[in-house]
Motif scaffolding. Structure first.
Motif: not given
Length: 186
Positions: A50, A90, A93-96, A130, A132
């Motif tokens: 990431n 999982e 979930k917080d990846f932008d 997600l 998005r």
């Protein structure tokens, strides 16, 4: 990726979305693939998956993950054309950054293409779960997959990205009814 080599096969650790190794996939020199007995299918990714810039490419399997990393791009390997969605949710979930699901040109005699249908299905499910936008594409040109593109075209990740025909999957719209039920005053 933590890949090992036994002399006759390569081992690819497969992880869950929290980073725990849940399985080992073996790839033999003749191309055969087999799971180590008692292990589960999971995702293939490096510890620093990431970090960096640019999109994250979701490819099929460990060797395609290695190919994308060799091109200097970010990648996570799915266990199959449609597998690993719950693990990806999982993990992501917080990846932008942008996410691109990469399919494979693996047409069958009946005209079906599991690699393409799997990419579309995976992108659609990730978009819904997600909440998005997710894009998908087949590998550039006539390459079967990311690994074969690397073998034919070299390590230029930007050239690989430029050759993608991105298809956008938007998340479904969610209607949230108003919770304010006060009386309207004219």
């Amino acid at each position: 990726l933590g890949v090992g080599f036994s002399g006759s096969w390569w081992s690819f650790p497969e992880r869950d979305g929290a980073g725990k190794t849940i399985g080992i996939n073996r790839r033999f020199q003749n191309g055969d693939k087999r799971q180590v007995k008692g292990s589960s299918r999971g995702l293939t990714y490096a510890d620093d998956w990431n970090t960096g810039n640019g999109p994250l490419l979701l490819v099929e399997g460990g060797s395609d993950t290695a190919a994308i990393l060799t091109m200097g791009l970010s990648a996570v390997g799915r266990p199959s054309n449609m597998g690993g969605v719950a693990l990806l949710v999982e993990l992501l979930k917080d990846f932008d950054r942008d996410i691109i699901v990469i399919g494979e040109h693996d047409e069958k005699p009946d005209g079906s293409c599991p690699g393409q249908s799997g990419a579309i299905s995976t992108a659609t499910k990730l978009s819904e779960l997600l909440h998005r936008t997710i894009t998908w594409s087949m590998p550039p040109g006539d390459a079967k997959d990311s690994r074969s593109w690397l073998k034919s075209n070299g390590c230029d990740g930007q050239e690989f990205l430029a050759g993608l025909d991105l298809q956008v999957i938007e998340p479904p719209r969610v209607f949230i009814p108003p919770t304010d039920v006060r009386e309207i005053i004219e």
